[in-house]
Design a protein around this motif. Structure first.
Motif, mmCIF file in Angstrom:
data_model
loop_
_atom_site.group_PDB
_atom_site.id
_atom_site.type_symbol
_atom_site.label_atom_id
_atom_site.label_comp_id
_atom_site.label_asym_id
_atom_site.label_seq_id
_atom_site.Cartn_x
_atom_site.Cartn_y
_atom_site.Cartn_z
ATOM 1 N N TYR A 20 0.877 -1.172 -0.040
ATOM 2 C CA TYR A 20 0.035 0.011 -0.003
ATOM 3 C C TYR A 20 0.760 1.304 -0.161
ATOM 4 O O TYR A 20 1.968 1.063 0.321
ATOM 5 N N LYS A 22 0.832 5.865 -1.436
ATOM 6 C CA LYS A 22 0.066 6.682 -2.075
ATOM 7 C C LYS A 22 -0.035 6.618 -3.626
ATOM 8 O O LYS A 22 0.926 5.859 -4.140
ATOM 9 N N PRO A 23 -1.041 7.075 -4.194
ATOM 10 C CA PRO A 23 -1.192 6.891 -5.686
ATOM 11 C C PRO A 23 0.158 7.377 -6.361
ATOM 12 O O PRO A 23 0.492 8.653 -6.013
ATOM 13 N N GLY A 24 0.646 6.692 -7.493
ATOM 14 C CA GLY A 24 1.750 7.126 -8.169
ATOM 15 C C GLY A 24 3.080 6.574 -7.269
ATOM 16 O O GLY A 24 4.180 6.793 -7.982
ATOM 17 N N THR A 28 1.705 -0.494 -8.873
ATOM 18 C CA THR A 28 1.394 -1.469 -9.700
ATOM 19 C C THR A 28 2.768 -1.862 -10.721
ATOM 20 O O THR A 28 2.849 -2.888 -10.882
ATOM 21 N N ASP A 44 -8.554 -0.926 -11.256
ATOM 22 C CA ASP A 44 -8.860 0.415 -11.812
ATOM 23 C C ASP A 44 -8.032 0.604 -13.234
ATOM 24 O O ASP A 44 -7.720 -0.298 -13.826
ATOM 25 N N SER A 46 -4.948 1.561 -13.961
ATOM 26 C CA SER A 46 -3.576 1.913 -13.453
ATOM 27 C C SER A 46 -2.541 0.903 -14.388
ATOM 28 O O SER A 46 -1.346 1.038 -14.390
ATOM 29 N N ASP A 91 -5.330 -5.435 -8.171
ATOM 30 C CA ASP A 91 -4.705 -4.234 -8.199
ATOM 31 C C ASP A 91 -5.840 -3.214 -8.669
ATOM 32 O O ASP A 91 -6.328 -3.137 -9.737
ATOM 33 N N ASN A 92 -6.532 -2.501 -7.789
ATOM 34 C CA ASN A 92 -6.295 -2.518 -6.533
ATOM 35 C C ASN A 92 -7.495 -2.596 -5.702
ATOM 36 O O ASN A 92 -8.608 -1.989 -6.058
ATOM 37 N N ALA A 95 -9.579 0.898 -4.940
ATOM 38 C CA ALA A 95 -10.567 1.304 -6.215
ATOM 39 C C ALA A 95 -11.697 0.348 -6.006
ATOM 40 O O ALA A 95 -12.884 0.843 -6.545
ATOM 41 N N THR A 143 -2.725 -4.836 -4.324
ATOM 42 C CA THR A 143 -2.061 -3.554 -3.916
ATOM 43 C C THR A 143 -3.401 -2.408 -3.131
ATOM 44 O O THR A 143 -4.615 -2.962 -3.523
ATOM 45 N N TRP A 145 -4.334 1.663 -1.824
ATOM 46 C CA TRP A 145 -3.943 3.071 -1.540
ATOM 47 C C TRP A 145 -3.722 3.178 -0.154
ATOM 48 O O TRP A 145 -4.317 2.374 0.500
#
Length: 246
Positions: A20, A22-24, A28, A44, A46, A91-92, A95, A143, A145
């Motif tokens: 887990y 933060k986004p980015g 992934t 999602d 990604s 993943d994820n 989402a 995965t 967030w």
């Protein structure tokens, strides 16, 4: 019931790992470090970041408008493909949860609000879903967030703890079933990506596959009795610049 001699137990067979962050941050993209052939279930959009990478396998992309039906179909594919793939990636799940509640809200009287029964339904639905996937013959990477969860100790002290972003009603059961839960972070000065594998009051992490407390992301899936490179990873709870792989 299955009977196994203690000497035949293998802690790293069919491991279950949750990353887990933060986004980015690169959760992934960590898929490229998995060994063998990989089936990714993308909840999602990604998966596109994996374009052009030399990854052996395929990805099934969920239609976010109808996650309930889609997850059933994805589970069917995952069951049928056992033996053809080494790894299964979900993943994820943050989402997935968000899209599931949006779908339920569309069924409400006003078309947008969730009703009380939706929250109880989600608890049963998610735990049954995770159990179904965890019974499959794969190494499984999940995965999510990150989210800061308010924690109160027995002494009354309160603090915020980093944790996978998923509802309280399923979080503890889910993480209890999982072998490794790691928070992925970036070292700003170098861009290196690392994973914290030992928890504290400020973040949830666990590792019952080996004795590493942290590692670079490219080394995460190198389980075994002989440790790989284990650079020091801070388990502080400040900004990412203060919690990075050295």
């Amino acid at each position: 019931m299955k009977e196994i001699d203690f000497k035949d137990l293998d802690r790293t067979k069919n491991w279950r790992v949750t990353l887990y962050g933060k986004p980015g941050v690169g959760k992934t993209t960590a898929i490229k470090y998995l060994k063998g052939k990989t089936l990714e279930l993308a909840f999602d959009d990604s998966a596109k970041v994996l374009a052009g990478m030399n990854i052996d396998g395929k990805v099934l992309v969920m239609d976010g408008e109808q996650p309930t039906n889609e997850i059933v179909e994805m589970l069917k594919v995952a069951k049928a493909e056992q033996g053809n793939y080494d790894n299964l990636v979900l993943d994820n799940i943050s989402a997935l949860e968000k899209n599931w509640f949006i779908e339920q809200g569309r069924k409400s009287k006003n078309g947008i609000s969730n009703e009380i029964q939706n929250y109880n339904t989600w608890t049963n639905y998610f735990i049954r879903m995770i159990n179904a996937f965890y019974k499959l013959d794969y190494n499984i990477l999940i995965t999510a967030w990150e989210f800061q969860v308010p924690i109160t100790t027995e002494s009354g002290q309160t603090f915020e703890q980093y944790s996978p972003q998923i509802r309280d009603s399923v979080r503890n059961t889910f993480m209890g079933l999982t072998d490794v839960v790691g928070r992925m972070i970036i070292k700003p000065s170098t861009g290196e990506r690392g994973v914290i594998l030992e928890g504290n009051d400020g973040l949830f992490a666990k590792n019952r596959l080996d004795n590493r407390k942290g590692c670079k992301i490219e080394d995460l899936f190198k389980w075994g009795d002989v440790d790989v490179s284990t650079p020091q990873v801070s388990t502080g709870t400040g900004e990412q610049g203060k919690t990075a792989t050295k």
